[in-house]
Design a protein around this motif. Structure first.
Motif, PDB file in Angstrom:
ATOM      1  N   SER A   1      -0.781   9.169  -5.812  1.00 46.92           N
ATOM      2  CA  SER A   1      -1.959   9.343  -6.656  1.00 46.92           C
ATOM      3  C   SER A   1      -1.766   8.775  -8.057  1.00 46.92           C
ATOM      4  O   SER A   1      -2.654   8.855  -8.881  1.00 46.92           O
ATOM      5  CB  SER A   1      -2.304  10.833  -6.757  1.00 46.92           C
ATOM      6  OG  SER A   1      -1.224  11.547  -7.327  1.00 46.92           O
TER       7      SER A   1
ATOM      8  N   ARG B   1       0.842  -1.193   0.000  1.00 42.98           N
ATOM      9  CA  ARG B   1       0.000   0.000   0.000  1.00 42.98           C
ATOM     10  C   ARG B   1       0.880   1.247   0.000  1.00 42.98           C
ATOM     11  O   ARG B   1       1.848   1.330   0.746  1.00 42.98           O
ATOM     12  CB  ARG B   1      -0.912   0.017   1.219  1.00 42.98           C
ATOM     13  CG  ARG B   1      -1.811   1.239   1.223  1.00 42.98           C
ATOM     14  CD  ARG B   1      -2.818   1.220   2.322  1.00 42.98           C
ATOM     15  NE  ARG B   1      -3.617   2.441   2.250  1.00 42.98           N
ATOM     16  CZ  ARG B   1      -4.778   2.593   2.851  1.00 42.98           C
ATOM     17  NH1 ARG B   1      -5.279   1.625   3.585  1.00 42.98           N
ATOM     18  NH2 ARG B   1      -5.432   3.732   2.742  1.00 42.98           N
TER      19      ARG B   1
ATOM     20  N   LYS C   1      -3.356   3.590  -2.900  1.00 43.04           N
ATOM     21  CA  LYS C   1      -3.882   2.310  -3.389  1.00 43.04           C
ATOM     22  C   LYS C   1      -3.147   1.158  -2.720  1.00 43.04           C
ATOM     23  O   LYS C   1      -2.064   1.343  -2.175  1.00 43.04           O
ATOM     24  CB  LYS C   1      -3.704   2.220  -4.904  1.00 43.04           C
ATOM     25  CG  LYS C   1      -2.233   2.141  -5.311  1.00 43.04           C
ATOM     26  CD  LYS C   1      -2.044   2.295  -6.793  1.00 43.04           C
ATOM     27  CE  LYS C   1      -0.617   2.565  -7.169  1.00 43.04           C
ATOM     28  NZ  LYS C   1       0.002   3.732  -6.544  1.00 43.04           N
TER      29      LYS C   1
ATOM     30  N   THR D   1      -6.731  -2.127  -5.050  1.00 47.23           N
ATOM     31  CA  THR D   1      -7.807  -1.523  -4.275  1.00 47.23           C
ATOM     32  C   THR D   1      -7.483  -0.049  -4.106  1.00 47.23           C
ATOM     33  O   THR D   1      -6.446   0.300  -3.533  1.00 47.23           O
ATOM     34  CB  THR D   1      -7.923  -2.205  -2.889  1.00 47.23           C
ATOM     35  OG1 THR D   1      -8.118  -3.604  -3.083  1.00 47.23           O
ATOM     36  CG2 THR D   1      -9.085  -1.627  -2.101  1.00 47.23           C
ATOM     37  N   ALA D   2      -8.355   0.804  -4.629  1.00 44.26           N
ATOM     38  CA  ALA D   2      -8.156   2.245  -4.514  1.00 44.26           C
ATOM     39  C   ALA D   2      -8.648   2.715  -3.148  1.00 44.26           C
ATOM     40  O   ALA D   2      -9.613   2.184  -2.604  1.00 44.26           O
ATOM     41  CB  ALA D   2      -8.912   2.964  -5.614  1.00 44.26           C
ATOM     42  N   HIS D   3      -7.956   3.699  -2.596  1.00 39.48           N
ATOM     43  CA  HIS D   3      -8.327   4.315  -1.325  1.00 39.48           C
ATOM     44  C   HIS D   3      -8.520   5.808  -1.565  1.00 39.48           C
ATOM     45  O   HIS D   3      -8.153   6.324  -2.621  1.00 39.48           O
ATOM     46  CB  HIS D   3      -7.236   4.078  -0.279  1.00 39.48           C
ATOM     47  CG  HIS D   3      -6.873   2.644  -0.091  1.00 39.48           C
ATOM     48  ND1 HIS D   3      -7.695   1.723   0.532  1.00 39.48           N
ATOM     49  CD2 HIS D   3      -5.777   1.946  -0.483  1.00 39.48           C
ATOM     50  CE1 HIS D   3      -7.107   0.534   0.536  1.00 39.48           C
ATOM     51  NE2 HIS D   3      -5.944   0.638  -0.074  1.00 39.48           N
ATOM     52  N   VAL D   4      -9.062   6.492  -0.592  1.00 36.63           N
ATOM     53  CA  VAL D   4      -9.209   7.938  -0.716  1.00 36.63           C
ATOM     54  C   VAL D   4      -7.852   8.551  -1.042  1.00 36.63           C
ATOM     55  O   VAL D   4      -7.723   9.416  -1.895  1.00 36.63           O
ATOM     56  CB  VAL D   4      -9.806   8.551   0.578  1.00 36.63           C
ATOM     57  CG1 VAL D   4      -9.776  10.065   0.524  1.00 36.63           C
ATOM     58  CG2 VAL D   4     -11.209   8.039   0.803  1.00 36.63           C
ATOM     59  N   THR D   5      -6.835   8.084  -0.361  1.00 37.29           N
ATOM     60  CA  THR D   5      -5.464   8.474  -0.660  1.00 37.29           C
ATOM     61  C   THR D   5      -4.667   7.210  -0.941  1.00 37.29           C
ATOM     62  O   THR D   5      -4.531   6.360  -0.078  1.00 37.29           O
ATOM     63  CB  THR D   5      -4.819   9.221   0.531  1.00 37.29           C
ATOM     64  OG1 THR D   5      -5.603  10.359   0.835  1.00 37.29           O
ATOM     65  CG2 THR D   5      -3.404   9.648   0.202  1.00 37.29           C
TER      66      THR D   5
ATOM     67  N   GLN E   1      -1.908   6.399 -10.986  1.00 36.95           N
ATOM     68  CA  GLN E   1      -2.734   5.253 -11.342  1.00 36.95           C
ATOM     69  C   GLN E   1      -1.839   4.121 -11.846  1.00 36.95           C
ATOM     70  O   GLN E   1      -0.875   4.356 -12.565  1.00 36.95           O
ATOM     71  CB  GLN E   1      -3.735   5.633 -12.436  1.00 36.95           C
ATOM     72  CG  GLN E   1      -4.753   6.646 -11.989  1.00 36.95           C
ATOM     73  CD  GLN E   1      -5.662   6.098 -10.909  1.00 36.95           C
ATOM     74  OE1 GLN E   1      -6.003   4.927 -10.894  1.00 36.95           O
ATOM     75  NE2 GLN E   1      -6.060   6.961  -9.993  1.00 36.95           N
TER      76      GLN E   1
END
Length: 132
Positions: free
Chosen positions: A81, A77, A120, A114-118, A83
């Motif tokens: 930002s 993790r 991945k 898995t993407a998170h607010v901040t 991608q």
């Protein structure tokens, strides 16, 4: 009951080897060495991507290892930002990079992001029987 261990690493080239050693140490301690070489290689690739592309300066990434029955899951993790782009075919033979994630997804039995607010979490699952 699943076994789990996680550790944070700084955004530093030396962290790749430290993450690989951390994962291998946990798996050896748990007696889960059937796919150790594949898992070590994949931790290296995911940690390298985190250091190069995913971790903002001054921050850390986290490696998590989970062993549950015949499955071993590795997660990396980061808070970046950027991608994730998974190559869908062979990389140009003259390219100096770009093979790591392709190799990792080929070695693992399942893969996801898995993407998170901040940031991945990039994860891989390996299927193997627990070593005797």
């Amino acid at each position: 009951m699943p076994l789990s261990r996680q550790r944070r690493f700084p955004r530093d080239d030396r962290s790749v080897a430290a993450a690989r050693a951390f994962a291998a140490g946990a798996l050896v301690e748990w007696g889960r060495t059937a796919r150790l070489d594949d898992i070590r290689l994949c931790v290296s690739e995911l940690a390298t991507n985190a250091v190069l592309y995913g971790v903002p300066p001054g921050q850390e990434f986290c490696v998590r290892i989970v062993a549950d029955g015949p499955l071993v899951r590795i997660e990396v993790r980061d808070g970046g930002s950027v991608q994730l782009e998974v190559p869908c075919s062979a990389v140009d033979a003259d390219a100096e990079g770009g093979r790591g994630l392709l190799l990792a997804t080929a070695l693992g039995d399942d893969f996801g992001v898995t993407a998170h607010v901040t940031g991945k979490t990039v994860w891989l699952v390996f299927k193997a029987d627990a070593d005797a």
